[in-house]
Write a protein that holds these residues in place. Sequence first.
Motif, PDB file in Angstrom:
ATOM      1  N   ASN A  23       0.951  -1.171  -0.111  1.00 19.93           N
ATOM      2  CA  ASN A  23       0.079   0.088   0.126  1.00 19.93           C
ATOM      3  C   ASN A  23       0.963   1.321   0.223  1.00 19.93           C
ATOM      4  O   ASN A  23       0.611   2.266  -0.638  1.00 19.93           O
ATOM      5  CB  ASN A  23      -0.863   0.157   1.290  1.00 19.93           C
ATOM      6  CG  ASN A  23      -1.935  -1.101   1.270  1.00 19.93           C
ATOM      7  OD1 ASN A  23      -2.243  -1.598   0.243  1.00 19.93           O
ATOM      8  ND2 ASN A  23      -2.387  -1.324   2.617  1.00 19.93           N
ATOM      9  N   ASP A  27       0.925   4.201  -2.710  1.00 21.05           N
ATOM     10  CA  ASP A  27       0.605   5.448  -2.348  1.00 21.05           C
ATOM     11  C   ASP A  27       1.702   6.560  -2.570  1.00 21.05           C
ATOM     12  O   ASP A  27       1.612   7.417  -3.299  1.00 21.05           O
ATOM     13  CB  ASP A  27       0.480   5.646  -0.710  1.00 21.05           C
ATOM     14  CG  ASP A  27       0.464   6.640   0.039  1.00 21.05           C
ATOM     15  OD1 ASP A  27       0.587   7.908  -0.727  1.00 21.05           O
ATOM     16  OD2 ASP A  27       0.027   7.016   1.125  1.00 21.05           O
ATOM     17  N   TYR A  50      -3.080   8.549  -0.960  1.00 24.44           N
ATOM     18  CA  TYR A  50      -3.759   7.742   0.091  1.00 24.44           C
ATOM     19  C   TYR A  50      -4.900   7.077  -0.527  1.00 24.44           C
ATOM     20  O   TYR A  50      -5.043   5.718   0.029  1.00 24.44           O
ATOM     21  CB  TYR A  50      -4.032   8.755   1.063  1.00 24.44           C
ATOM     22  CG  TYR A  50      -4.355   7.994   2.471  1.00 24.44           C
ATOM     23  CD1 TYR A  50      -3.292   7.720   3.400  1.00 24.44           C
ATOM     24  CD2 TYR A  50      -5.566   7.700   2.905  1.00 24.44           C
ATOM     25  CE1 TYR A  50      -3.344   7.235   4.702  1.00 24.44           C
ATOM     26  CE2 TYR A  50      -5.769   7.162   4.104  1.00 24.44           C
ATOM     27  CZ  TYR A  50      -5.068   6.869   5.024  1.00 24.44           C
ATOM     28  OH  TYR A  50      -5.009   6.207   6.112  1.00 24.44           O
ATOM     29  N   VAL A  54      -5.826   3.180   0.015  1.00 24.88           N
ATOM     30  CA  VAL A  54      -7.030   2.523   0.519  1.00 24.88           C
ATOM     31  C   VAL A  54      -7.770   1.455  -0.143  1.00 24.88           C
ATOM     32  O   VAL A  54      -7.991   0.405   0.347  1.00 24.88           O
ATOM     33  CB  VAL A  54      -7.793   3.800   1.003  1.00 24.88           C
ATOM     34  CG1 VAL A  54      -9.197   3.294   1.485  1.00 24.88           C
ATOM     35  CG2 VAL A  54      -7.323   4.509   2.137  1.00 24.88           C
ATOM     36  N   SER A  57      -5.581  -1.577  -0.108  1.00 27.35           N
ATOM     37  CA  SER A  57      -5.486  -1.998   1.280  1.00 27.35           C
ATOM     38  C   SER A  57      -6.690  -2.666   1.801  1.00 27.35           C
ATOM     39  O   SER A  57      -6.959  -3.903   2.411  1.00 27.35           O
ATOM     40  CB  SER A  57      -5.359  -0.941   2.163  1.00 27.35           C
ATOM     41  OG  SER A  57      -5.587  -1.441   3.800  1.00 27.35           O
ATOM     42  N   THR A  85     -12.911   5.010   8.460  1.00 24.66           N
ATOM     43  CA  THR A  85     -11.525   4.706   9.146  1.00 24.66           C
ATOM     44  C   THR A  85     -10.475   5.484   8.604  1.00 24.66           C
ATOM     45  O   THR A  85      -9.576   6.173   9.098  1.00 24.66           O
ATOM     46  CB  THR A  85     -10.870   3.194   9.571  1.00 24.66           C
ATOM     47  OG1 THR A  85     -12.153   2.766  10.173  1.00 24.66           O
ATOM     48  CG2 THR A  85      -9.527   3.292  10.272  1.00 24.66           C
ATOM     49  N   ASN A  86     -10.346   5.246   6.955  1.00 25.64           N
ATOM     50  CA  ASN A  86      -9.166   5.678   6.476  1.00 25.64           C
ATOM     51  C   ASN A  86      -9.421   7.321   6.329  1.00 25.64           C
ATOM     52  O   ASN A  86      -8.478   7.998   5.841  1.00 25.64           O
ATOM     53  CB  ASN A  86      -8.799   5.044   5.199  1.00 25.64           C
ATOM     54  CG  ASN A  86      -8.259   3.790   5.623  1.00 25.64           C
ATOM     55  OD1 ASN A  86      -7.062   3.844   5.382  1.00 25.64           O
ATOM     56  ND2 ASN A  86      -8.796   2.772   5.668  1.00 25.64           N
ATOM     57  N   SER A  89      -7.682   8.688   9.302  1.00 24.68           N
ATOM     58  CA  SER A  89      -6.351   8.345   8.812  1.00 24.68           C
ATOM     59  C   SER A  89      -5.653   9.543   7.934  1.00 24.68           C
ATOM     60  O   SER A  89      -4.744  10.063   8.256  1.00 24.68           O
ATOM     61  CB  SER A  89      -6.148   7.312   8.533  1.00 24.68           C
ATOM     62  OG  SER A  89      -6.204   6.224   9.520  1.00 24.68           O
ATOM     63  N   ASN A 123      -4.164   2.145  12.341  1.00 27.04           N
ATOM     64  CA  ASN A 123      -5.276   1.481  11.201  1.00 27.04           C
ATOM     65  C   ASN A 123      -5.200  -0.288  11.733  1.00 27.04           C
ATOM     66  O   ASN A 123      -6.317  -0.726  11.457  1.00 27.04           O
ATOM     67  CB  ASN A 123      -4.740   1.568   9.792  1.00 27.04           C
ATOM     68  CG  ASN A 123      -5.029   2.864   9.308  1.00 27.04           C
ATOM     69  OD1 ASN A 123      -5.687   3.707  10.065  1.00 27.04           O
ATOM     70  ND2 ASN A 123      -3.926   3.073   8.214  1.00 27.04           N
ATOM     71  N   TYR A 127      -8.608  -1.793  12.413  1.00 26.33           N
ATOM     72  CA  TYR A 127      -9.098  -3.040  11.032  1.00 26.33           C
ATOM     73  C   TYR A 127      -9.348  -4.317  11.967  1.00 26.33           C
ATOM     74  O   TYR A 127     -10.488  -4.973  11.763  1.00 26.33           O
ATOM     75  CB  TYR A 127      -7.905  -3.019  10.295  1.00 26.33           C
ATOM     76  CG  TYR A 127      -7.700  -2.211   9.313  1.00 26.33           C
ATOM     77  CD1 TYR A 127      -8.513  -0.926   8.951  1.00 26.33           C
ATOM     78  CD2 TYR A 127      -6.545  -2.319   8.589  1.00 26.33           C
ATOM     79  CE1 TYR A 127      -7.934   0.064   8.541  1.00 26.33           C
ATOM     80  CE2 TYR A 127      -6.372  -1.243   7.436  1.00 26.33           C
ATOM     81  CZ  TYR A 127      -6.952  -0.086   7.431  1.00 26.33           C
ATOM     82  OH  TYR A 127      -6.585   0.972   6.709  1.00 26.33           O
TER      83      TYR A 127
END
Length: 142
Positions: A23, A27, A50, A54, A57, A85-86, A89, A123, A127
């Motif tokens: 990831n 990114d 990002y 994601v 991910s 969640t991301n 982040s 994360n 997760y």
Amino acid sequence: MKIKQLYKKYKSIIKFGIVGCINTGVDFFTFTLLLSIFGIDKLVCQVGGYSMGVINSFVLNKLWTFNDKKEKVNPIVQFAKFVITNIISLGISLVGLNILSNKFYINVYVSKVIVTLFLQVFNYVVYKLFIFKGKANKQLAA
């Protein structure tokens, strides 16, 4: 402990680390492409990089890291939780990148590495506890 036992005990963390490296590559590649080739603002580049990470991910963590292949789980709801969640982040990463590079004058790439490492821990915990509840989580709970 033997290596095999250590691997079995920490399998999801090891897999998460591998997925995280992939990831991060996605990114950083996207970030660098947008910044260096297209000259886009670094914060916009961070959002683009990002976002690509994601998507990668979610797929790899769901199917491989946490072995979450249950049909009972609505993948749309799960993806929505993952995205939320991301987004959190991403917000942390934008603030961190901005502070480290503009207030502390740390190189933008070094700043990105620092922010990325911090968010890996955040994360993984989210997760594992709230999004994916596959075999990997049940094994760790036992």
